[in-house]
Design a protein around this motif. Sequence first.
Motif, mmCIF file in Angstrom:
data_model
loop_
_atom_site.group_PDB
_atom_site.id
_atom_site.type_symbol
_atom_site.label_atom_id
_atom_site.label_comp_id
_atom_site.label_asym_id
_atom_site.label_seq_id
_atom_site.Cartn_x
_atom_site.Cartn_y
_atom_site.Cartn_z
ATOM 1 N N SER A 168 0.687 -1.123 -0.166
ATOM 2 C CA SER A 168 -0.159 -0.011 0.122
ATOM 3 C C SER A 168 0.982 1.361 0.057
ATOM 4 C CB SER A 168 -0.631 0.089 1.149
ATOM 5 O OG SER A 168 -0.021 0.111 2.325
ATOM 6 N N GLY A 169 0.239 2.387 -0.151
ATOM 7 C CA GLY A 169 1.146 3.668 0.002
ATOM 8 C C GLY A 169 1.772 3.816 1.297
ATOM 9 N N ILE A 170 0.944 3.470 2.547
ATOM 10 C CA ILE A 170 1.678 3.434 3.844
ATOM 11 C C ILE A 170 2.711 2.602 3.921
ATOM 12 C CG2 ILE A 170 1.128 3.002 6.144
ATOM 13 C CD1 ILE A 170 0.084 5.751 5.419
ATOM 14 N N GLY A 171 2.325 1.225 3.209
ATOM 15 C CA GLY A 171 3.290 0.219 3.610
ATOM 16 C C GLY A 171 4.518 0.354 2.658
ATOM 17 N N SER A 172 4.480 0.473 1.438
ATOM 18 C CA SER A 172 5.695 0.787 0.829
ATOM 19 C C SER A 172 6.566 1.958 1.248
ATOM 20 C CB SER A 172 5.228 1.163 -0.592
ATOM 21 O OG SER A 172 4.660 2.132 -0.926
ATOM 22 N N THR A 173 6.026 2.975 1.666
ATOM 23 C CA THR A 173 6.799 4.110 2.533
ATOM 24 C C THR A 173 7.289 3.681 3.769
ATOM 25 O OG1 THR A 173 5.143 5.643 1.692
ATOM 26 C CG2 THR A 173 6.414 6.538 3.673
ATOM 27 N N ALA A 174 6.625 2.894 4.691
ATOM 28 C CA ALA A 174 7.331 2.486 5.898
ATOM 29 C C ALA A 174 8.255 1.559 5.557
ATOM 30 C CB ALA A 174 5.940 1.643 6.560
ATOM 31 N N ILE A 175 8.261 0.591 4.840
ATOM 32 C CA ILE A 175 9.465 -0.193 4.268
ATOM 33 C C ILE A 175 10.645 0.573 4.098
ATOM 34 C CG2 ILE A 175 10.220 -2.154 2.661
ATOM 35 C CD1 ILE A 175 7.357 -3.098 2.599
ATOM 36 N N GLN A 176 10.390 1.429 3.194
ATOM 37 C CA GLN A 176 11.689 2.186 2.684
ATOM 38 C C GLN A 176 12.199 3.244 3.886
ATOM 39 O OE1 GLN A 176 11.415 3.598 -1.755
ATOM 40 N NE2 GLN A 176 9.193 3.787 -0.937
ATOM 41 N N LEU A 177 11.211 3.622 4.539
ATOM 42 C CA LEU A 177 11.985 4.642 5.555
ATOM 43 C C LEU A 177 12.384 3.790 6.767
ATOM 44 C CD1 LEU A 177 9.285 7.758 5.907
ATOM 45 C CD2 LEU A 177 11.450 7.741 4.666
ATOM 46 N N ALA A 178 11.887 2.709 7.131
ATOM 47 C CA ALA A 178 12.406 1.971 8.278
ATOM 48 C C ALA A 178 13.821 1.627 7.697
ATOM 49 C CB ALA A 178 11.507 0.791 8.508
ATOM 50 N N LYS A 179 14.074 1.032 6.575
ATOM 51 C CA LYS A 179 15.565 0.346 6.010
ATOM 52 C C LYS A 179 16.279 1.780 5.933
ATOM 53 C CE LYS A 179 17.842 -2.051 2.448
ATOM 54 N NZ LYS A 179 17.600 -2.411 0.979
ATOM 55 N N GLU A 180 15.534 2.671 5.549
ATOM 56 C CA GLU A 180 16.515 4.161 5.445
ATOM 57 C C GLU A 180 17.261 4.296 6.752
ATOM 58 O OE1 GLU A 180 18.553 6.771 3.156
ATOM 59 O OE2 GLU A 180 17.229 5.459 2.563
ATOM 60 N N PHE A 181 16.438 4.206 7.880
ATOM 61 C CA PHE A 181 16.913 4.549 9.047
ATOM 62 C C PHE A 181 17.526 3.402 10.108
ATOM 63 C CE2 PHE A 181 14.484 8.149 8.269
ATOM 64 C CZ PHE A 181 15.246 9.427 8.378
ATOM 65 N N GLY A 182 17.910 2.343 9.184
ATOM 66 C CA GLY A 182 18.759 1.146 9.868
ATOM 67 C C GLY A 182 17.668 0.215 10.509
ATOM 68 N N ALA A 183 16.596 0.016 10.235
ATOM 69 C CA ALA A 183 15.939 -0.999 10.914
ATOM 70 C C ALA A 183 15.642 -2.314 9.953
ATOM 71 C CB ALA A 183 14.285 -0.820 11.300
ATOM 72 N N ARG A 184 15.696 -3.431 10.656
ATOM 73 C CA ARG A 184 15.274 -4.754 9.903
ATOM 74 C C ARG A 184 13.778 -4.664 9.618
ATOM 75 N NH1 ARG A 184 16.861 -10.314 12.536
ATOM 76 N NH2 ARG A 184 16.074 -10.794 10.431
ATOM 77 N N VAL A 185 13.621 -5.193 8.235
ATOM 78 C CA VAL A 185 11.918 -4.823 7.748
ATOM 79 C C VAL A 185 11.610 -6.144 7.468
ATOM 80 C CG1 VAL A 185 10.378 -3.642 6.440
ATOM 81 C CG2 VAL A 185 12.709 -2.324 7.031
ATOM 82 N N LEU A 186 10.271 -6.439 7.871
ATOM 83 C CA LEU A 186 9.771 -7.742 7.265
ATOM 84 C C LEU A 186 8.355 -7.131 6.969
ATOM 85 C CD1 LEU A 186 10.369 -10.227 10.409
ATOM 86 C CD2 LEU A 186 11.697 -9.688 8.353
ATOM 87 N N ALA A 187 7.676 -7.555 6.154
ATOM 88 C CA ALA A 187 6.165 -7.322 5.611
ATOM 89 C C ALA A 187 5.418 -8.403 5.305
ATOM 90 C CB ALA A 187 6.491 -6.303 4.299
#
Length: 335
Positions: free
Chosen positions: A157-176
Amino acid sequence: MALPEKTMTRITHGAGGGPEVLVPEVGPVPEPRAGELLIRVMAAGVNRPDVQQRLGKYPPPKDASSVIGLEVAGEVVAVGEGATRYAAGDRVCALTNGGGYAEFAVAPEAQCLPWPTGYDAVRAAALPETYFTVWANLFGHGRLAAGEAVLVHGGTSGIGSTAIQLAKEFGARVLATAGSAEKVAACRVFGAEEAFDYKAQDFVEEARRATGGRGVDVVLDMVGAPYFGRNLRVLAMDGRLVLIAFLGGDRADEVDLRPIMLKRLSVTGSTMRPRTTAEKGAIAAALEERVWPILSAGRAGPRIHATFPLAQAAEAHQLMESSAHIGKIVLTVSE
């Protein structure tokens, strides 16, 4: 104040209902009040709250436009008393309090941001509602930090794709999670370390496996009731569950609440619309400082799935409700 035009085309939804109630009509151009900008809308984002408003489930504030639309990009054409940062001719994107599906819209100046470097109107219009929401909830209420693990539901989703990208950008491990093989693959493209098809896999089991049995530190959830118990189970010690929508329902019965106490979990959530202008302005300032440089560098930007002319808002809502899209849906209004 002399307005550039007296009337404009806007989209009305009448008494509400299915997408077909969205039709163009002619109405007056709004006049900016103190602290507001009048924007000639070039593009307007389409979001799930728009659908909820059309259905009568997400009413606008009393002092806001009844026209649907929470984010726009365009050119400033007039400024209200006390608005000093922007002038006529400046191009901004704005989190509006309503009124975005129109040729002109007003927004508090504090909720407006310049277009990131290299952005056009369509990409700029896809930013405000999504990025304000993700920043406030994932990094604010969710307190996601570098090195932590986050599970993002609805990853395409718009929210989901943004959350994945920003979380990774700021150094988190991302699962979806996502609902098809195609969408699972898209989550990985956005930056998810792993993604799970919720129709075929148990995301609790898969997320625990991916984290060595520990679980995740934060869950960003828009599904609601059907996921509530499972979200509690997938969280690690001191984990945080952040609720931003209830697409699957808002009543969770017979849920085992013991994980909240045993793992010291926090359950929180928010909506954007009831926040004050000062609160939204603080989010805008944080985004401009922390996120806009990333966007201007060409990273973590919105994926545009489809655009529709303003008059085809009904078709845009049909696509939104089908959940067939990956990324954002945007209405084009003017050049």
